[in-house]
Scaffold this motif. Structure first.
Motif, PDB file in Angstrom:
ATOM      1  N   ALA A 513      27.878  39.496  42.484  1.00 58.79           N
ATOM      2  CA  ALA A 513      28.406  40.163  43.688  1.00 58.79           C
ATOM      3  C   ALA A 513      29.113  41.475  43.295  1.00 58.79           C
ATOM      4  CB  ALA A 513      29.379  39.240  44.410  1.00 58.79           C
ATOM      5  N   ASN A 514      29.824  41.452  42.179  1.00 59.77           N
ATOM      6  CA  ASN A 514      30.466  42.688  41.688  1.00 59.77           C
ATOM      7  C   ASN A 514      29.422  43.738  41.331  1.00 59.77           C
ATOM      8  OD1 ASN A 514      33.102  41.976  41.989  1.00 59.77           O
ATOM      9  ND2 ASN A 514      33.482  41.509  39.824  1.00 59.77           N
ATOM     10  N   ALA A 515      28.353  43.282  40.638  1.00 62.08           N
ATOM     11  CA  ALA A 515      27.283  44.206  40.224  1.00 62.08           C
ATOM     12  C   ALA A 515      26.699  44.896  41.457  1.00 62.08           C
ATOM     13  CB  ALA A 515      26.218  43.449  39.454  1.00 62.08           C
ATOM     14  N   VAL A 516      26.533  44.111  42.534  1.00 65.10           N
ATOM     15  CA  VAL A 516      25.992  44.672  43.775  1.00 65.10           C
ATOM     16  C   VAL A 516      27.004  45.641  44.380  1.00 65.10           C
ATOM     17  CG1 VAL A 516      25.337  44.104  46.160  1.00 65.10           C
ATOM     18  CG2 VAL A 516      24.513  42.670  44.270  1.00 65.10           C
ATOM     19  N   LYS A 517      28.263  45.160  44.447  1.00 68.45           N
ATOM     20  CA  LYS A 517      29.307  45.951  45.108  1.00 68.45           C
ATOM     21  C   LYS A 517      29.539  47.302  44.404  1.00 68.45           C
ATOM     22  CE  LYS A 517      33.601  44.219  45.086  1.00 68.45           C
ATOM     23  NZ  LYS A 517      34.753  43.411  45.495  1.00 68.45           N
ATOM     24  N   TYR A 518      29.525  47.278  43.072  1.00 64.94           N
ATOM     25  CA  TYR A 518      29.877  48.505  42.339  1.00 64.94           C
ATOM     26  C   TYR A 518      28.668  49.331  41.900  1.00 64.94           C
ATOM     27  CZ  TYR A 518      34.488  46.413  42.505  1.00 64.94           C
ATOM     28  OH  TYR A 518      35.665  45.872  42.950  1.00 64.94           O
ATOM     29  N   SER A 519      27.496  49.067  42.498  1.00 67.56           N
ATOM     30  CA  SER A 519      26.354  49.957  42.232  1.00 67.56           C
ATOM     31  C   SER A 519      25.656  50.260  43.551  1.00 67.56           C
ATOM     32  CB  SER A 519      25.398  49.318  41.211  1.00 67.56           C
ATOM     33  OG  SER A 519      24.861  48.115  41.712  1.00 67.56           O
ATOM     34  N   LYS A 541      23.762  42.821  34.359  1.00 68.38           N
ATOM     35  CA  LYS A 541      23.756  44.268  34.130  1.00 68.38           C
ATOM     36  C   LYS A 541      23.508  45.037  35.423  1.00 68.38           C
ATOM     37  CE  LYS A 541      21.233  47.515  31.135  1.00 68.38           C
ATOM     38  NZ  LYS A 541      22.303  47.960  30.275  1.00 68.38           N
ATOM     39  N   ASP A 542      24.332  46.068  35.628  1.00 72.19           N
ATOM     40  CA  ASP A 542      24.067  46.957  36.766  1.00 72.19           C
ATOM     41  C   ASP A 542      24.052  48.404  36.284  1.00 72.19           C
ATOM     42  OD1 ASP A 542      26.663  48.412  37.171  1.00 72.19           O
ATOM     43  OD2 ASP A 542      27.420  46.346  37.423  1.00 72.19           O
ATOM     44  N   TYR A 543      23.598  49.301  37.153  1.00 72.64           N
ATOM     45  CA  TYR A 543      23.520  50.725  36.790  1.00 72.64           C
ATOM     46  C   TYR A 543      24.447  51.546  37.695  1.00 72.64           C
ATOM     47  CZ  TYR A 543      19.587  49.016  34.134  1.00 72.64           C
ATOM     48  OH  TYR A 543      18.826  48.315  33.234  1.00 72.64           O
ATOM     49  N   LEU A 559      45.026  40.259  39.750  1.00 76.01           N
ATOM     50  CA  LEU A 559      45.203  41.258  40.811  1.00 76.01           C
ATOM     51  C   LEU A 559      45.023  42.696  40.321  1.00 76.01           C
ATOM     52  CD1 LEU A 559      48.302  39.786  42.720  1.00 76.01           C
ATOM     53  CD2 LEU A 559      45.894  39.313  43.085  1.00 76.01           C
ATOM     54  N   TYR A 560      44.181  42.882  39.272  1.00 79.23           N
ATOM     55  CA  TYR A 560      43.959  44.254  38.791  1.00 79.23           C
ATOM     56  C   TYR A 560      42.734  44.851  39.458  1.00 79.23           C
ATOM     57  CZ  TYR A 560      43.423  48.330  35.907  1.00 79.23           C
ATOM     58  OH  TYR A 560      43.317  49.633  35.489  1.00 79.23           O
ATOM     59  N   GLN A 561      42.943  46.023  40.006  1.00 86.13           N
ATOM     60  CA  GLN A 561      41.826  46.762  40.596  1.00 86.13           C
ATOM     61  C   GLN A 561      41.924  48.186  40.101  1.00 86.13           C
ATOM     62  OE1 GLN A 561      42.207  46.060  44.943  1.00 86.13           O
ATOM     63  NE2 GLN A 561      40.010  45.739  44.745  1.00 86.13           N
ATOM     64  N   ILE A 562      40.762  48.785  39.787  1.00 81.98           N
ATOM     65  CA  ILE A 562      40.828  50.165  39.315  1.00 81.98           C
ATOM     66  C   ILE A 562      41.116  51.059  40.511  1.00 81.98           C
ATOM     67  CG2 ILE A 562      39.499  52.050  38.272  1.00 81.98           C
ATOM     68  CD1 ILE A 562      37.956  49.822  36.731  1.00 81.98           C
ATOM     69  N   GLY A 572      38.245  44.151  48.055  1.00 80.81           N
ATOM     70  CA  GLY A 572      38.509  43.144  47.013  1.00 80.81           C
ATOM     71  C   GLY A 572      39.979  43.057  46.697  1.00 80.81           C
ATOM     72  N   LEU A 573      40.354  42.003  45.967  1.00 78.25           N
ATOM     73  CA  LEU A 573      41.774  41.816  45.638  1.00 78.25           C
ATOM     74  C   LEU A 573      42.041  41.767  44.134  1.00 78.25           C
ATOM     75  CD1 LEU A 573      42.966  39.153  48.244  1.00 78.25           C
ATOM     76  CD2 LEU A 573      43.607  41.555  48.147  1.00 78.25           C
ATOM     77  N   GLY A 574      40.989  41.870  43.354  1.00 75.79           N
ATOM     78  CA  GLY A 574      41.196  41.841  41.902  1.00 75.79           C
ATOM     79  C   GLY A 574      41.507  40.452  41.386  1.00 75.79           C
ATOM     80  N   MET A 575      40.856  39.452  41.978  1.00 78.78           N
ATOM     81  CA  MET A 575      41.121  38.087  41.498  1.00 78.78           C
ATOM     82  C   MET A 575      39.911  37.488  40.782  1.00 78.78           C
ATOM     83  SD  MET A 575      43.304  36.265  44.477  1.00 78.78           S
ATOM     84  CE  MET A 575      42.260  36.723  45.847  1.00 78.78           C
ATOM     85  N   GLY A 576      38.710  37.962  41.166  1.00 79.73           N
ATOM     86  CA  GLY A 576      37.465  37.354  40.675  1.00 79.73           C
ATOM     87  C   GLY A 576      37.377  37.272  39.153  1.00 79.73           C
ATOM     88  N   LEU A 577      37.588  38.412  38.469  1.00 77.00           N
ATOM     89  CA  LEU A 577      37.423  38.415  37.009  1.00 77.00           C
ATOM     90  C   LEU A 577      38.522  37.614  36.313  1.00 77.00           C
ATOM     91  CD1 LEU A 577      36.233  42.081  36.260  1.00 77.00           C
ATOM     92  CD2 LEU A 577      34.883  39.968  36.250  1.00 77.00           C
ATOM     93  N   TYR A 578      39.714  37.636  36.919  1.00 73.48           N
ATOM     94  CA  TYR A 578      40.823  36.878  36.354  1.00 73.48           C
ATOM     95  C   TYR A 578      40.491  35.381  36.382  1.00 73.48           C
ATOM     96  CZ  TYR A 578      45.468  34.659  36.274  1.00 73.48           C
ATOM     97  OH  TYR A 578      46.545  33.872  35.991  1.00 73.48           O
TER      98      TYR A 578
HETATM   99  P1  ADP Z   1      37.591  42.711  42.954  1.00 79.84           P
HETATM  100  O1  ADP Z   1      37.776  41.698  44.000  1.00 79.84           O
HETATM  101  O2  ADP Z   1      38.498  43.891  43.107  1.00 79.84           O
HETATM  102  O3  ADP Z   1      36.186  43.088  42.715  1.00 79.84           O
HETATM  103  P2  ADP Z   1      37.467  41.581  40.289  1.00 79.84           P
HETATM  104  O4  ADP Z   1      38.501  40.795  39.535  1.00 79.84           O
HETATM  105  O5  ADP Z   1      36.162  40.926  40.478  1.00 79.84           O
HETATM  106  O6  ADP Z   1      38.152  41.986  41.628  1.00 79.84           O
HETATM  107  O7  ADP Z   1      37.280  42.945  39.528  1.00 79.84           O
HETATM  108  C1  ADP Z   1      38.377  43.664  39.075  1.00 79.84           C
HETATM  109  C2  ADP Z   1      38.061  45.160  39.063  1.00 79.84           C
HETATM  110  O8  ADP Z   1      37.086  45.403  38.042  1.00 79.84           O
HETATM  111  C3  ADP Z   1      37.419  45.675  40.311  1.00 79.84           C
HETATM  112  O9  ADP Z   1      38.400  46.079  41.251  1.00 79.84           O
HETATM  113  C4  ADP Z   1      36.605  46.867  39.828  1.00 79.84           C
HETATM  114  O10 ADP Z   1      37.435  48.010  39.761  1.00 79.84           O
HETATM  115  C5  ADP Z   1      36.210  46.455  38.414  1.00 79.84           C
HETATM  116  N1  ADP Z   1      34.836  45.938  38.331  1.00 79.84           N
HETATM  117  C6  ADP Z   1      34.435  44.645  38.330  1.00 79.84           C
HETATM  118  N2  ADP Z   1      33.097  44.560  38.193  1.00 79.84           N
HETATM  119  C7  ADP Z   1      32.629  45.821  38.108  1.00 79.84           C
HETATM  120  C8  ADP Z   1      31.313  46.417  37.950  1.00 79.84           C
HETATM  121  N3  ADP Z   1      30.186  45.660  37.869  1.00 79.84           N
HETATM  122  N4  ADP Z   1      31.226  47.766  37.888  1.00 79.84           N
HETATM  123  C9  ADP Z   1      32.329  48.547  37.984  1.00 79.84           C
HETATM  124  N5  ADP Z   1      33.592  48.049  38.132  1.00 79.84           N
HETATM  125  C10 ADP Z   1      33.737  46.706  38.192  1.00 79.84           C
END
Ligand code: ADP
Length: 612
Positions: A513-519, A541-543, A559-562, A572-578
């Motif tokens: 879902a992140n790969a889709v969202k951020y590409s 992998k995404d591009y 809760l980290y988001q760029i 998003g809330l920055g919880m998924g990767l954590y």
């Molecule tokens: P969020 O709900 O904000 O996506 P995640 O914990 O999943 O929270 O991701 C943390 C942050 O990592 C995101 O806010 C985003 O800035 C960055 N990120 C995650 N996946 C990708 C990706 N595939 N490409 C670019 N940035 C990503």
């Protein structure tokens, strides 16, 4: 004349003869009235021979060097007599030295009416003194030549510290002329801030006789300050009495300026440590001793003067529940020879609990044996409390939301079912959208609950043997149905792992879902799996937009988001990767990312293979 009374003429004659200085008495017409025995011995002549005046080998010297003075003497003028060189005659008894040097003194004898009636001329043989003086002059010259080329400044003083000599180098260092340095003149070149110290050290040195050795500054007349290292020793005569002092000065300005910049950077570091309330400690493993900076005492709320700093006493300050953890971390660091970075609690003597974070580096000897641990400690109690409050809030909010959302899900499901096939497609569409949004809300609340479970150590895993390939296929298919991106699977294979199926599915969904969202502009996503000897690595992998290097380690934090003004914001809330990281680590696996800004990202996670 009574018997026993001495005739004064006889008395005078006896004393005159016995006087050890050559004495000759002249009459006003330049005649010699009498000479004493010392005279006869010096000149190797008898009084009867005086008249001939051939005593000096140079007759002209008698005429021009002696007689004019005698004549002058009778006029009452002050006569200063030059040294005269006298070549002893062949008949001389003075052995070995043909040439003698005489110093002369002349004084008048006056009558009652103050008229000069006679002149007394006395000669002293100063040949030896002159030779010594010459020898001294030669050695002084040699000393001067030697010292003037010496690469260090040299000075000589008398026993009172008055300067007698300085060499060229000394003048160059101080910028002072030789003549100005003599006597007490040299002290004018001392830097005003160092004057007192130099005088103090010099006085101590002259009193104790121990070596003078100190660093101080000269201030040249042009205002340039020069650092020198000055040394001096006493010069003793044969009687072991100090006759003066000799010293050297070496220009150490360059050395001092690096020292000063070192001091400046040390000061800066001290200020930075102070400003950040960072305490620095040093544990010497060989002697098992500890050293703390003031901040460490402050952090542990102990008084430096009262607290006996031993390892044992420090351990007493660690919270009982964290003692084992701290010990294990230290043991691991010493064993693996790595850095350590831990957070733990301490209990102050007043019973208050404080959180500290400590980061330490290990120092090894030449045999790679740990000898010291040097670390920095900071009080993070406030941050910890804040984090705790945040966690408590998240947990409370998630739990409070859970029940109404569950009811909402049920009711909207019922409404949706009722509307299916109804004559009101608009309402059906609305109901569908509410259903979607409610599901999304439920997911968020689930994430919040997961975070709270992680924080409180309550995230449970239900591990079972699963086919990771199958799970991967299922998650890709489910997500493919919701996106216009193309999700490609590579190296799909049946790989058995012992894992929590639901949680691994959750990670896969999150990564894809992140790969889709951020590409948003590059529609291709590649999901692949790779088996090695003892584990399997899954990659997504995404591009897309990619992630800057410096942010890559942070994205796994809670809760980290760029946030970048150049990048459009994504929901998003920055919880998924954590959550993903925590789940993977609880499976003893690893999660990481490789990414380049603007070129896309690849997320990896590894899981251990089932042992067959
Ligand atoms: P969020 O709900 O904000 O996506 P995640 O914990 O999943 O929270 O991701 C943390 C942050 O990592 C995101 O806010 C985003 O800035 C960055 N990120 C995650 N996946 C990708 C990706 N595939 N490409 C670019 N940035 C990503």
């Amino acid at each position: 004349m009574k018997s026993g009374q001495v005739d004064s003429i006889k008395l005078f004659k006896t004393i005159f003869d016995q006087t050890p200085i050559s004495t000759q008495i002249f009459t006003p017409d330049g005649e010699t009235l009498m000479v004493n025995k010392a005279w006869e011995e010096l000149w190797n002549l008898k009084f009867s021979q005086v008249k001939s005046y051939n005593i000096l080998h140079d007759q002209q010297l008698v005429e021009t060097g002696v007689m004019p003075h005698v004549k002058k003497g009778f006029t009452g003028e002050m006569v200063s007599l030059p040294l005269i060189e006298y070549a002893a005659k062949k008949t001389t008894k003075i052995k070995g030295a043909a040439t003698r040097w005489l110093s002369a003194k002349m004084y008048p004898i006056k009558n009652d009416s103050s008229q000069i009636t006679h002149l007394v001329l006395q000669h002293e043989d100063v040949t030896n003194i002159k030779k010594w003086n010459e020898a001294i002059k030669v050695s002084e010259e040699k000393f001067r030549t030697l010292t003037s080329h010496a690469p260090v400044g040299i000075f000589l003083t008398d026993s009172k510290g008055n300067c007698l000599f300085v060499n060229d180098r000394w003048c160059k260092i101080t910028g002072m002329k030789k003549a100005d340095a003599l006597g007490t003149g040299w002290s004018k070149t001392l830097h005003s801030e160092d004057k007192k110290n130099v005088y103090h050290a010099w006085n101590k040195f002259t009193k104790t006789g121990r070596e003078f050795n100190m660093k101080y500054r000269f201030m040249t007349p042009k205002g340039k300050s020069t650092w020198v290292s000055g040394n001096a020793v006493a010069i003793y005569n044969q009687e072991k009495i100090i006759t003066g002092y000799m010293g050297t000065v070496v220009d150490i300005t360059d050395q001092m300026s690096t020292l000063t910049s070192l001091e400046i950077s040390e000061e800066r570091l001290r200020l930075a440590l102070d400003a950040g309330k960072i305490g620095v400690w040093d544990w010497d493993l060989r002697s098992n001793t500890l050293a703390w900076t003031d901040n460490v005492y402050e952090i542990h709320d102990v008084k430096k003067k009262k607290f006996e700093l031993t390892l044992e006493n420090f351990v007493k300050l660690i919270h009982p529940d964290d003692k084992k953890f701290v010990k294990n971390q230290i043991d691991r660091t010493l064993k693996e020879k790595t850095e350590f970075n831990i957070e733990f609690r301490i209990v102050t003597h007043k019973g208050a609990t404080r959180w500290v974070t400590t980061r330490a580096s290990i120092l090894l000897d030449e045999n790679k044996k740990p000898i010291r641990l040097i670390g920095a400690t900071t009080d993070i109690t406030k941050q910890k409390l804040l984090e705790q409050e945040k966690s408590d809030f998240i947990s409370m909010a998630a739990h409070e939301l859970k029940t109404p959302i569950t009811s909402m899900k049920i009711f909207i499901e019922l409404i949706h079912r009722d509307l299916v096939g109804s004559s009101n497609p608009k309402s059906l569409n609305f109901a569908l959208r509410i259903k979607e949004q409610t599901n999304r809300l439920a997911e968020l609340v689930n994430d919040l609950l997961d975070v709270s479970r992680i924080e409180t150590g309550k995230l449970q895993l239900r591990k079972e043997d699963i086919d990771l390939g199958e799970l991967l296929k299922e998650s890709v298919e489910n997500l493919q149905a919701t996106t216009s991106h193309t999700i490609e699977i590579k190296n799909l294979q049946t790989i058995q792992v012992n894992a929590d199926k639901y949680r691994i599915y959750q990670i896969l969904v999150n990564l894809i879902a992140n790969a889709v969202k951020y590409s948003p502009n590059k529609k291709k996503i590649i999901v692949s799996m790779k088996k090695t000897d003892d584990n399997v690595v899954v990659s997504v992998k995404d591009y897309g937009i990619g992630i800057d290097k410096d942010k890559q380690s942070k994205i796994f934090n809670r809760l980290y988001q760029i946030s970048d003004t150049n990048i459009k914001s994504y929901p998003g809330l920055g919880m998924g990767l954590y959550i993903s990281k925590e789940i993977i680590e609880r499976h003893n696996g690893r999660i990481w990312v490789k990414s380049e800004h603007g070129k896309g990202s690849t997320f990896y996670f590894s899981l251990g293979l089932n042992k067959t």
